[in-house]
Scaffold this motif. Sequence first.
Motif, mmCIF file in Angstrom:
data_model
loop_
_atom_site.group_PDB
_atom_site.id
_atom_site.type_symbol
_atom_site.label_atom_id
_atom_site.label_comp_id
_atom_site.label_asym_id
_atom_site.label_seq_id
_atom_site.Cartn_x
_atom_site.Cartn_y
_atom_site.Cartn_z
ATOM 1 N N LEU A 1 -54.191 -74.979 19.796
ATOM 2 C CA LEU A 1 -54.288 -74.009 20.622
ATOM 3 C C LEU A 1 -56.077 -72.815 20.276
ATOM 4 C CD1 LEU A 1 -50.935 -72.994 20.720
ATOM 5 C CD2 LEU A 1 -52.250 -73.934 22.697
ATOM 6 N N SER A 2 -56.691 -72.532 21.286
ATOM 7 C CA SER A 2 -57.280 -71.584 20.999
ATOM 8 C C SER A 2 -57.829 -70.177 21.809
ATOM 9 C CB SER A 2 -58.420 -72.637 20.989
ATOM 10 O OG SER A 2 -60.116 -71.400 20.785
ATOM 11 N N ILE A 3 -57.854 -69.439 21.623
ATOM 12 C CA ILE A 3 -57.673 -68.107 22.139
ATOM 13 C C ILE A 3 -59.241 -67.605 22.510
ATOM 14 C CG2 ILE A 3 -56.890 -65.516 22.117
ATOM 15 C CD1 ILE A 3 -54.908 -66.225 20.171
ATOM 16 N N VAL A 4 -58.871 -66.599 23.686
ATOM 17 C CA VAL A 4 -59.877 -66.591 24.305
ATOM 18 C C VAL A 4 -60.263 -65.207 24.832
ATOM 19 C CG1 VAL A 4 -60.388 -68.133 26.523
ATOM 20 C CG2 VAL A 4 -63.312 -66.853 24.889
ATOM 21 N N ILE A 5 -60.850 -64.431 24.714
ATOM 22 C CA ILE A 5 -60.591 -62.981 25.517
ATOM 23 C C ILE A 5 -62.089 -62.550 26.026
ATOM 24 C CG2 ILE A 5 -59.089 -62.659 24.164
ATOM 25 C CD1 ILE A 5 -60.713 -59.883 22.782
ATOM 26 N N GLU A 6 -61.973 -61.663 27.518
ATOM 27 C CA GLU A 6 -63.095 -61.044 28.363
ATOM 28 C C GLU A 6 -62.360 -59.099 27.843
ATOM 29 O OE1 GLU A 6 -64.731 -64.384 30.764
ATOM 30 O OE2 GLU A 6 -62.579 -63.559 31.835
ATOM 31 N N PHE A 7 -63.626 -59.132 27.569
ATOM 32 C CA PHE A 7 -63.521 -57.034 28.457
ATOM 33 C C PHE A 7 -64.114 -56.874 29.214
ATOM 34 C CE2 PHE A 7 -63.553 -57.992 23.827
ATOM 35 C CZ PHE A 7 -62.956 -56.912 22.746
ATOM 36 N N ILE A 8 -63.883 -56.539 29.982
ATOM 37 C CA ILE A 8 -64.173 -56.382 31.669
ATOM 38 C C ILE A 8 -64.336 -55.111 32.709
ATOM 39 C CG2 ILE A 8 -63.694 -56.193 34.108
ATOM 40 C CD1 ILE A 8 -63.798 -59.703 32.482
ATOM 41 N N SER A 9 -65.575 -54.788 32.650
ATOM 42 C CA SER A 9 -66.295 -53.331 32.350
ATOM 43 C C SER A 9 -64.754 -53.144 34.345
ATOM 44 C CB SER A 9 -66.974 -53.023 32.831
ATOM 45 O OG SER A 9 -67.336 -51.837 34.014
ATOM 46 N N GLN A 10 -64.036 -51.669 33.950
ATOM 47 C CA GLN A 10 -62.961 -51.991 35.642
ATOM 48 C C GLN A 10 -64.717 -51.053 36.755
ATOM 49 O OE1 GLN A 10 -61.501 -47.995 35.265
ATOM 50 N NE2 GLN A 10 -60.430 -47.899 37.160
#
Length: 446
Positions: free
Chosen positions: A324-333
Amino acid sequence: MSTTVIKIENLYKEYRLGVIGHGTLYRDLQSWCATAMGKEDPNSLIGHTGKGKARDHILALNDINLEIGNGEVLGIIGANGAGKSTLLKILSRVTAPTKGSIKVKGRVASLLEVGTGFHTELTGRENIYLNGAINGMNKKEVSRKLDEIVDFAGVEQFVDTPVKRYSSGMYVRLGFAVAAYLDPDILVVDEVLAVGDASFRKKAVNKMKDVSKGEGRTVLFVSHNMESIKSLCTRSVLLSKGKIVNQGDTIDVINAYLSRASEDVRMHGGERIWNIDNAPGNKVVRLMAIRTKNKKGKICSEFDVCEPFYIEFEHMVLSGNSQLSIVIEFISQLNNQVLLLSLDNYVSGPWGSQKPRDKGLYKSKCFVPANLLGEGNIFINFRIFTPPCPANQSEQIKEIGVIGFTVIDNHNLEGARGSYPYDLGYVMRPKLQWVTESIQPIDNKF
């Protein structure tokens, strides 16, 4: 006034969670008899407000009424689970409504998911002809469009390769080109364009403008990218929990959506927790909690640009035979653009050949340094996937906008802004090291 080409009246779509039937023969017969006699289904949420039914029923669409004119480009926006994709599937006749009527005048071409309408064993060329035939076109008509489709999709080298060997980006490019060039009266496009690169998204938006303005065709466009919606759509609707909560001028509708999103950030207060029954995920892994914390470990939903913080995830591994691996994205509102993407420390080891994670509860932390993000509301997209497959082909959990936080700028001299007094917008602004030195003085003669 333009001619109405789509008319939706009192449209409902209901799903029962987890099962196909009602659970007992009696309830199945009860529902069938009520439908045959033209009465309300006693086992349906539609027309009922009782809490007992709400646990295992969900109204994906709840009394939708909408008219769309010829040549109109309509934007459909809303949070995940609002009912956008369900509405497009009903319009494209992929699924049927539970109740209500929908009248469509003309031929509909749709791009709903990656690979929609393609036979994986056929080549790109064969799939183009197959889709043309499905849309009522003969071989000569499709042949006239073939070169334009292939050129727009940029798959000249691979047009005679089975599409099962295409990347997700190639799938989307060819799928959009087929939908747009095979002369539909109504073009329905879901947010699959997010899979394509920036240059293709720009081409696709321009093509949709041409289809609408130049050819007088109707376009329905779902996207989380507010800039694309703003540039393409003159009218938009905002969906929330299956209902239309706002419609009209696109700018006004976007502002209403952003206001709701800001309220969601405040509502969660830096923490979301699930129990095992409703936690996002599947039989492999589930997301149990997510928190945003300051450097002292206190749960917060607001951070200064000069302040480091971290995001904490708890996930329950239910199957002990998967990597298992995690990826996250930071998104501008503001424009729903990805500001930053981060993979967990799985990528520090050999790809695809690490020990599977044992069953149990795990906690992961992603540390965000000071002076990285600009001011504004930021949302987190969270995914867990199973290497060695790519993230977009092996997702076990995919939660878009799972939590949000606010970054503020107090005009601290220690920040990347320094003493600059004017607006810097919402872009990332890392504090980089700069050095300026004199390399040659200028003589007074100059």
